[in-house]
Design an enzyme around this catalytic site. Structure first.
Site, PDB file in Angstrom:
ATOM      1  N   HIS A   1       0.854  -1.195   0.000  1.00  0.00           N
ATOM      2  CA  HIS A   1       0.000   0.000   0.000  1.00  0.00           C
ATOM      3  C   HIS A   1       0.889   1.243   0.000  1.00  0.00           C
ATOM      4  O   HIS A   1       1.288   1.731  -1.040  1.00  0.00           O
ATOM      5  CB  HIS A   1      -0.929  -0.042   1.215  1.00  0.00           C
ATOM      6  CG  HIS A   1      -1.998   1.000   1.218  1.00  0.00           C
ATOM      7  ND1 HIS A   1      -2.236   1.840   0.161  1.00  0.00           N
ATOM      8  CD2 HIS A   1      -2.912   1.341   2.169  1.00  0.00           C
ATOM      9  CE1 HIS A   1      -3.254   2.641   0.454  1.00  0.00           C
ATOM     10  NE2 HIS A   1      -3.665   2.367   1.669  1.00  0.00           N
TER      11      HIS A   1
ATOM     12  N   HIS B   1      -0.852   0.292 -12.375  1.00  0.00           N
ATOM     13  CA  HIS B   1      -1.568   0.517 -11.115  1.00  0.00           C
ATOM     14  C   HIS B   1      -2.731  -0.456 -11.029  1.00  0.00           C
ATOM     15  O   HIS B   1      -3.361  -0.777 -12.050  1.00  0.00           O
ATOM     16  CB  HIS B   1      -2.090   1.964 -11.062  1.00  0.00           C
ATOM     17  CG  HIS B   1      -2.537   2.396  -9.698  1.00  0.00           C
ATOM     18  ND1 HIS B   1      -3.788   2.095  -9.209  1.00  0.00           N
ATOM     19  CD2 HIS B   1      -1.910   3.104  -8.728  1.00  0.00           C
ATOM     20  CE1 HIS B   1      -3.903   2.606  -7.994  1.00  0.00           C
ATOM     21  NE2 HIS B   1      -2.790   3.219  -7.677  1.00  0.00           N
TER      22      HIS B   1
ATOM     23  N   ASP C   1       3.637   6.776  -7.639  1.00  0.00           N
ATOM     24  CA  ASP C   1       4.679   6.321  -6.715  1.00  0.00           C
ATOM     25  C   ASP C   1       6.067   6.423  -7.344  1.00  0.00           C
ATOM     26  O   ASP C   1       7.046   6.697  -6.655  1.00  0.00           O
ATOM     27  CB  ASP C   1       4.411   4.869  -6.290  1.00  0.00           C
ATOM     28  CG  ASP C   1       3.093   4.728  -5.553  1.00  0.00           C
ATOM     29  OD1 ASP C   1       2.896   5.462  -4.578  1.00  0.00           O
ATOM     30  OD2 ASP C   1       2.263   3.903  -5.962  1.00  0.00           O
TER      31      ASP C   1
END
Length: 432
Positions: free
Chosen positions: A269, A310, A368
């Site tokens: 996460h 993703h 990210d």
């Protein structure tokens, strides 16, 4: 509010003559949902590992369309918010449902600034942690402990208490995050300053020392504000669902957000941007990238390039488009030319946007990937990445908690598909 459709769904159970009628509801956007709540009373319930096909709540805060690459906060596209708004204005939007006018925004910003200090006794909490404690371990403890200091606003049935607590959490998270960093560095804590912006203040508390003045670069402050903004909320993810589940028991908001921090700590996460840097360290050099790209394309090779694609977005992550621009602004500001890790990141980015394999499979760089590069360039250590994620995600957590507590809700109680032993009789130890 959702609207019930006239025609229900019908579920046929083997051995049962009449089908079970299940209501269908439509939201403002997204697919219809089938209400399976009445199955339990008829001796059945559904099996959905990870709850990937189950809507556990109604929410009007954030909407995601992964196929289209859409992210809306209260109806506003994330691209517009990142370009024209700022983090604290987005916090106001998530909490209140509408953008503030100029007077309301000024009042909100002043309120947050006036809540940035933490109780002085909290400094003693940090002394109890080892100097090499992971910052997320510290954050789990100190955020949960806030309820011991601010119990004057933990009446969850009082709307004013809920809003005061929301303001306190948004204001104090950067202070606690910076304190966790300073503790690991063995440096004195830096108090927040009310004459600075939210992100500027955070960077000042991170990198200033009592020995000399520290000027925060406006470019870096803007980049940090965008990192916070782009992580502010992401619908019913694992940590947000954890906050809702903990809150459904009546737990106070500090405890609920601490539970969300614990969920975010998991590498699947909140640790994704940390995994990007770990991967780059494994690759080691730009010269090794072709070999690792080859391995990534080999389905029999366990190696995967982190920060691409993703789980939700099957198209380009809309947050990544904004973060890409910010990343290039930061690298230009800092004049980073010869850092081997950042050189590898830029080469991987080029390949992912041009290579037919990555383009065909829509393995675009995600938020990210870029946030990890930015944070490293600023000088923030990898173990702080998830702490910064938690700081940015706080308004989303508390907005969902407030939404749930302010509506009709039930305590969370998932069911299970039992696969253990059938009933059996106890055998005395001497007879086993």
């Amino acid at each position: 509010m959702s609207e019930q459709k006239t025609q229900p769904a019908e579920l046929k159970i083997p051995g049962v003559d009449e089908p079970i009628e299940l209501p269908i509801y439509s939201g403002n956007l997204g697919p219809d949902v089938i209400d399976v709540g009445k199955l339990t009373s008829q001796g059945h319930f559904t099996y959905d590992p990870g709850f990937v096909s189950t809507a556990a709540c109604e929410s009007g805060i954030t909407y995601i369309d992964g196929d289209e690459g859409t992210l809306l906060h209260r109806g506003y596209p994330i691209e517009q918010l990142a370009d024209k708004s700022d983090y604290l204005e987005l916090c106001y939007l998530l909490l209140n449902g509408e953008l503030p006018n100029a007077a309301a925004k000024t009042e909100f910003v002043d309120t947050i600034k006036n809540h940035t200090m933490v109780n002085e006794q909290l400094r003693s909490f940090f002394k109890g942690f080892s100097h090499d404690a992971h910052p997320m371990a510290i954050m789990c403890g100190v955020v949960g402990a806030l309820s011991a200091f601010y119990h004057d606003s933990t009446d969850i049935d009082n709307p004013q208490h809920r809003m005061i607590t929301a303001h306190r959490l948004i204001a104090k998270m950067p202070t606690l995050a910076a304190m966790s960093y300073k503790h690991a560095q063995g440096q004195p804590f830096i108090y927040p300053r009310n004459d600075m912006g939210y992100a500027e203040n955070f960077l000042h508390m991170m990198f200033a020392t009592p020995c000399e003045e520290y000027a925060v670069s406006p470019t870096l402050a803007k980049a940090m504000d965008r990192i916070f903004l782009l992580h502010a909320d992401h619908e019913q993810n694992a940590s947000t669902s954890t906050v809702r589940l903990a809150g459904s028991t009546g737990a106070n908001p500090f405890a609920s957000v601490a539970a969300g921090i614990a969920a975010l700590w998991g590498p699947s996460h909140g640790g994704a941007n940390e995994a990007v840097l770990t991967m780059l360290e494994e690759i080691g050099s730009v010269d090794n990238i072709p070999e690792y790209v080859r391995r990534a394309k080999d389905k029999d090779d366990p190696f995967r390039i982190m920060g691409f694609g993703h789980r939700v977005y099957k198209n380009y992550d809309p947050r990544a488009k904004v973060m890409q621009q910010t990343c290039h602004e930061v690298l230009e500001e800092l004049g980073v030319q010869d850092d081997p890790v950042l050189a590898m990141a830029r080469e991987l980015e080029r390949i992912a946007l041009e290579d037919e394999y990555f383009v065909e499979k829509r393995l675009y760089p995600n938020v990210d990937f870029y946030s990890g590069i930015i944070l490293k360039a600023i000088g923030i250590p990898v173990e702080m990445f998830t702490v910064i994620f938690a700081t940015g995600r706080t308004p989303g957590w508390i907005a969902h908690w407030c939404e749930m507590i302010g509506s009709s809700y039930k305590i969370g109680r998932p069911r299970q598909l039992y696969t253990g032993s059938a009933k059996r009789d106890f055998v005395e130890v001497a007879d086993r």
